[in-house]
Motif scaffolding. Sequence first.
Motif, PDB file in Angstrom:
ATOM      1  N   ILE A 243       0.815  -1.226   0.000  1.00  0.00           N
ATOM      2  CA  ILE A 243       0.000   0.000   0.000  1.00  0.00           C
ATOM      3  C   ILE A 243       0.849   1.277   0.000  1.00  0.00           C
ATOM      4  CG2 ILE A 243      -1.629   1.363   1.365  1.00  0.00           C
ATOM      5  CD1 ILE A 243      -3.005  -1.250   2.114  1.00  0.00           C
ATOM      6  N   PRO A 244       1.845   1.439   0.901  1.00  0.00           N
ATOM      7  CA  PRO A 244       2.653   2.672   0.835  1.00  0.00           C
ATOM      8  C   PRO A 244       3.443   2.792  -0.451  1.00  0.00           C
ATOM      9  CG  PRO A 244       3.568   1.113   2.434  1.00  0.00           C
ATOM     10  CD  PRO A 244       2.212   0.606   2.057  1.00  0.00           C
ATOM     11  N   ILE A 245       3.840   1.674  -1.051  1.00  0.00           N
ATOM     12  CA  ILE A 245       4.556   1.723  -2.337  1.00  0.00           C
ATOM     13  C   ILE A 245       3.630   2.254  -3.423  1.00  0.00           C
ATOM     14  CG2 ILE A 245       5.700   0.331  -4.107  1.00  0.00           C
ATOM     15  CD1 ILE A 245       6.606  -1.567  -1.895  1.00  0.00           C
ATOM     16  N   LEU A 246       2.392   1.748  -3.469  1.00  0.00           N
ATOM     17  CA  LEU A 246       1.428   2.218  -4.461  1.00  0.00           C
ATOM     18  C   LEU A 246       1.138   3.708  -4.294  1.00  0.00           C
ATOM     19  CD1 LEU A 246      -1.335  -0.543  -4.756  1.00  0.00           C
ATOM     20  CD2 LEU A 246       0.263   0.195  -6.519  1.00  0.00           C
ATOM     21  N   LEU A 247       0.911   4.141  -3.064  1.00  0.00           N
ATOM     22  CA  LEU A 247       0.609   5.552  -2.825  1.00  0.00           C
ATOM     23  C   LEU A 247       1.800   6.442  -3.164  1.00  0.00           C
ATOM     24  CD1 LEU A 247      -1.442   5.411   0.502  1.00  0.00           C
ATOM     25  CD2 LEU A 247      -2.257   5.409  -1.850  1.00  0.00           C
ATOM     26  N   SER A 248       3.006   5.957  -2.906  1.00  0.00           N
ATOM     27  CA  SER A 248       4.207   6.728  -3.250  1.00  0.00           C
ATOM     28  C   SER A 248       4.339   6.865  -4.757  1.00  0.00           C
ATOM     29  CB  SER A 248       5.455   6.051  -2.672  1.00  0.00           C
ATOM     30  OG  SER A 248       5.402   6.017  -1.256  1.00  0.00           O
ATOM     31  N   ILE A 338      -0.135   5.823   8.082  1.00  0.00           N
ATOM     32  CA  ILE A 338       1.305   5.596   8.002  1.00  0.00           C
ATOM     33  C   ILE A 338       1.745   5.544   6.540  1.00  0.00           C
ATOM     34  CG2 ILE A 338       3.155   3.941   8.459  1.00  0.00           C
ATOM     35  CD1 ILE A 338       1.688   3.164  11.021  1.00  0.00           C
ATOM     36  N   SER A 339       0.951   4.878   5.700  1.00  0.00           N
ATOM     37  CA  SER A 339       1.269   4.771   4.272  1.00  0.00           C
ATOM     38  C   SER A 339       1.265   6.140   3.614  1.00  0.00           C
ATOM     39  CB  SER A 339       0.267   3.842   3.580  1.00  0.00           C
ATOM     40  OG  SER A 339       0.299   2.541   4.136  1.00  0.00           O
ATOM     41  N   LEU A 340       0.281   6.971   3.961  1.00  0.00           N
ATOM     42  CA  LEU A 340       0.211   8.324   3.400  1.00  0.00           C
ATOM     43  C   LEU A 340       1.408   9.159   3.842  1.00  0.00           C
ATOM     44  CD1 LEU A 340      -3.592   9.094   3.821  1.00  0.00           C
ATOM     45  CD2 LEU A 340      -2.346   8.966   1.661  1.00  0.00           C
ATOM     46  N   LEU A 341       1.817   9.020   5.096  1.00  0.00           N
ATOM     47  CA  LEU A 341       2.972   9.758   5.596  1.00  0.00           C
ATOM     48  C   LEU A 341       4.233   9.361   4.820  1.00  0.00           C
ATOM     49  CD1 LEU A 341       4.212  11.691   7.656  1.00  0.00           C
ATOM     50  CD2 LEU A 341       4.463   9.750   9.217  1.00  0.00           C
ATOM     51  N   ILE A 342       4.412   8.066   4.599  1.00  0.00           N
ATOM     52  CA  ILE A 342       5.567   7.593   3.823  1.00  0.00           C
ATOM     53  C   ILE A 342       5.533   8.163   2.415  1.00  0.00           C
ATOM     54  CG2 ILE A 342       6.645   5.549   2.810  1.00  0.00           C
ATOM     55  CD1 ILE A 342       5.692   3.983   5.272  1.00  0.00           C
ATOM     56  N   ALA A 343       4.346   8.153   1.783  1.00  0.00           N
ATOM     57  CA  ALA A 343       4.212   8.664   0.418  1.00  0.00           C
ATOM     58  C   ALA A 343       4.534  10.154   0.350  1.00  0.00           C
ATOM     59  CB  ALA A 343       2.799   8.400  -0.098  1.00  0.00           C
ATOM     60  N   VAL A 344       4.070  10.914   1.337  1.00  0.00           N
ATOM     61  CA  VAL A 344       4.327  12.366   1.359  1.00  0.00           C
ATOM     62  C   VAL A 344       5.818  12.644   1.509  1.00  0.00           C
ATOM     63  CG1 VAL A 344       4.006  14.458   2.728  1.00  0.00           C
ATOM     64  CG2 VAL A 344       2.048  13.000   2.198  1.00  0.00           C
ATOM     65  N   ILE A 346       8.426  10.677   0.705  1.00  0.00           N
ATOM     66  CA  ILE A 346       9.135  10.285  -0.520  1.00  0.00           C
ATOM     67  C   ILE A 346       8.880  11.287  -1.635  1.00  0.00           C
ATOM     68  CG2 ILE A 346       9.250   8.546  -2.352  1.00  0.00           C
ATOM     69  CD1 ILE A 346       8.757   6.428  -0.224  1.00  0.00           C
ATOM     70  N   THR A 347       7.619  11.677  -1.817  1.00  0.00           N
ATOM     71  CA  THR A 347       7.269  12.620  -2.887  1.00  0.00           C
ATOM     72  C   THR A 347       7.932  13.974  -2.665  1.00  0.00           C
ATOM     73  OG1 THR A 347       5.140  11.508  -3.173  1.00  0.00           O
ATOM     74  CG2 THR A 347       5.358  13.715  -4.095  1.00  0.00           C
ATOM     75  N   THR A 348       7.964  14.435  -1.429  1.00  0.00           N
ATOM     76  CA  THR A 348       8.588  15.733  -1.132  1.00  0.00           C
ATOM     77  C   THR A 348      10.076  15.720  -1.437  1.00  0.00           C
ATOM     78  OG1 THR A 348       6.960  16.127   0.624  1.00  0.00           O
ATOM     79  CG2 THR A 348       8.978  17.445   0.665  1.00  0.00           C
ATOM     80  N   ILE A 349      10.757  14.677  -1.001  1.00  0.00           N
ATOM     81  CA  ILE A 349      12.199  14.593  -1.230  1.00  0.00           C
ATOM     82  C   ILE A 349      12.523  14.541  -2.719  1.00  0.00           C
ATOM     83  CG2 ILE A 349      14.239  13.125  -0.927  1.00  0.00           C
ATOM     84  CD1 ILE A 349      13.088  12.285   1.780  1.00  0.00           C
ATOM     85  N   VAL A 350      11.812  13.687  -3.458  1.00  0.00           N
ATOM     86  CA  VAL A 350      12.074  13.550  -4.898  1.00  0.00           C
ATOM     87  C   VAL A 350      11.729  14.845  -5.634  1.00  0.00           C
ATOM     88  CG1 VAL A 350      11.449  12.292  -6.993  1.00  0.00           C
ATOM     89  CG2 VAL A 350      11.769  11.054  -4.846  1.00  0.00           C
ATOM     90  N   SER A 351      10.636  15.499  -5.256  1.00  0.00           N
ATOM     91  CA  SER A 351      10.241  16.755  -5.910  1.00  0.00           C
ATOM     92  C   SER A 351      11.305  17.837  -5.720  1.00  0.00           C
ATOM     93  CB  SER A 351       8.896  17.232  -5.353  1.00  0.00           C
ATOM     94  OG  SER A 351       7.888  16.285  -5.597  1.00  0.00           O
ATOM     95  N   ILE A 352      11.858  17.925  -4.508  1.00  0.00           N
ATOM     96  CA  ILE A 352      12.912  18.916  -4.255  1.00  0.00           C
ATOM     97  C   ILE A 352      14.135  18.642  -5.113  1.00  0.00           C
ATOM     98  CG2 ILE A 352      14.541  19.738  -2.505  1.00  0.00           C
ATOM     99  CD1 ILE A 352      12.331  19.318  -0.418  1.00  0.00           C
ATOM    100  N   LEU A 353      14.506  17.363  -5.229  1.00  0.00           N
ATOM    101  CA  LEU A 353      15.664  17.002  -6.051  1.00  0.00           C
ATOM    102  C   LEU A 353      15.415  17.325  -7.519  1.00  0.00           C
ATOM    103  CD1 LEU A 353      16.674  13.589  -4.422  1.00  0.00           C
ATOM    104  CD2 LEU A 353      17.843  15.786  -4.199  1.00  0.00           C
ATOM    105  N   ILE A 354      14.215  17.045  -8.000  1.00  0.00           N
ATOM    106  CA  ILE A 354      13.890  17.315  -9.412  1.00  0.00           C
ATOM    107  C   ILE A 354      13.907  18.808  -9.682  1.00  0.00           C
ATOM    108  CG2 ILE A 354      12.028  17.211 -11.111  1.00  0.00           C
ATOM    109  CD1 ILE A 354      11.295  14.502  -9.985  1.00  0.00           C
TER     110      ILE A 354
END
Length: 450
Positions: A243-248, A338-344, A346-354
């Motif tokens: 589930i957290p992988i899919l949401l990420s 917890i899954s949503l927190l993990i997704a947020v 991961i998405t934040t870190i990758v977005s900043i790098l991009i």
Amino acid sequence: MRRKLLIRFYLFLMVTAFCLIPLQFFVHSQTPTSQPIVYYIPVEQAVERGLEAFMKRSIEAAIEEGADHIVLEIDTPGGAVDAAGNIARLLRETDIPITAYVVKDAISAGAYIALNADQIVMAPGSLMGSASVIDAAGNAAEEKMQSYWIAEMEESAKLNGRDPLYARAMADNTVDLPEFNAEKGRILTLLSGDALEVGYADALASNRAELLEFLQLENAIEKDMEISFAEQVARFVTHPVVIPILLSIGSLGLVLELYSPGFGVPGIMGISALLLFFFGHLFAGFAGLESVILFGAGIVLILIEIFVPGFGIFGVLGIGSIIGSMILASYSTVNILISLLIAVIITTIVSILIFKYFGYRGPMKKIVFTGATTTEEGYISNVTRNELIGQVGEAITPLRPSGMALFGNDRLDVVSEGGYIEQGKEVEVVYTSGSRIVVREAKKQSQREE
């Protein structure tokens, strides 16, 4: 043109898949026959909510078909306690006799499910036990949960007259059973022969023929419940780890789409991941169409916030709708949060790098202004006029503390150091910064010469 056709075809397939969900609830007609019917239901892989939904459908099918006996063919390493508890409740509430046939391993939650059957038959060399409770990190669960699980194991053993001591030893490493290699500090796992010896197996059977012979159902009609492809997908995507992988993937794909021109691979990946999440939970029976509708409304509200100037209310409502839809679709509020927190994260870190290495592209370029008001483009900025420092001019208006002074032929806006300066007084520039020119009342000529 070709890309548009592919996207339309893709959306058509996804919509078709959602429309086919109701077909899982097909109607079973009772087979008119004088022979007994035995239903085989596989209990394989991890025990989770997807398996629970499959078990419910299978038992309902067996009842509608008029089955005389249900056989659970167990080979599982265990899984979620809540799903195992719900499956055990299904077994207890079913009037049809149920036999747990351990074909290989009934470990942890698998052992618990087997204990809730009316009888247990094991294949030679199979195992049952090792039912201690662990958390997601692989550590022993808290004492409260351990106590609950041990009580459940003992109660399940008592249901069919089995000695609860061995069920307790499967979950409690303080029980001392050295004769079964389970002295203090080790939990119990019974070999098939040992299980037969202590009454945790009613018989041993190498195959279905031997099993039916023990059940005195040699002439029975045998029917297999098979997990459909859709159910396999549902079991996979409802796994707590998936589930957290899919949401990420979903959130990251949609964010990446804002950085890429056109609608392409990131957008398709993001939408596919989120649709898989809802598809799996809809098919498993955890969610209704209201959760999908709420999710769609959230997406629309966020798009309104992005493209229509507002005060953030649409964005807040959109995010709230999306989170609410996922909570409604999920079987566990804690797990989905917890899954949503993990997704947020991961998405934040990758977005900043991009953003750092690639900048704004695609639709994001239209949303965020990245231009600059440079001199080359006709913009003129305020220049600090350091050459004015030390020059003496005349205050042509009173300075209270701001006003105007004349320096040669230049009429300039100035400000005094803080005091009041009368009109006509000589002033001297002491500091400049951009358009700010600070002056003080000038000393008399004789004082300056001294």
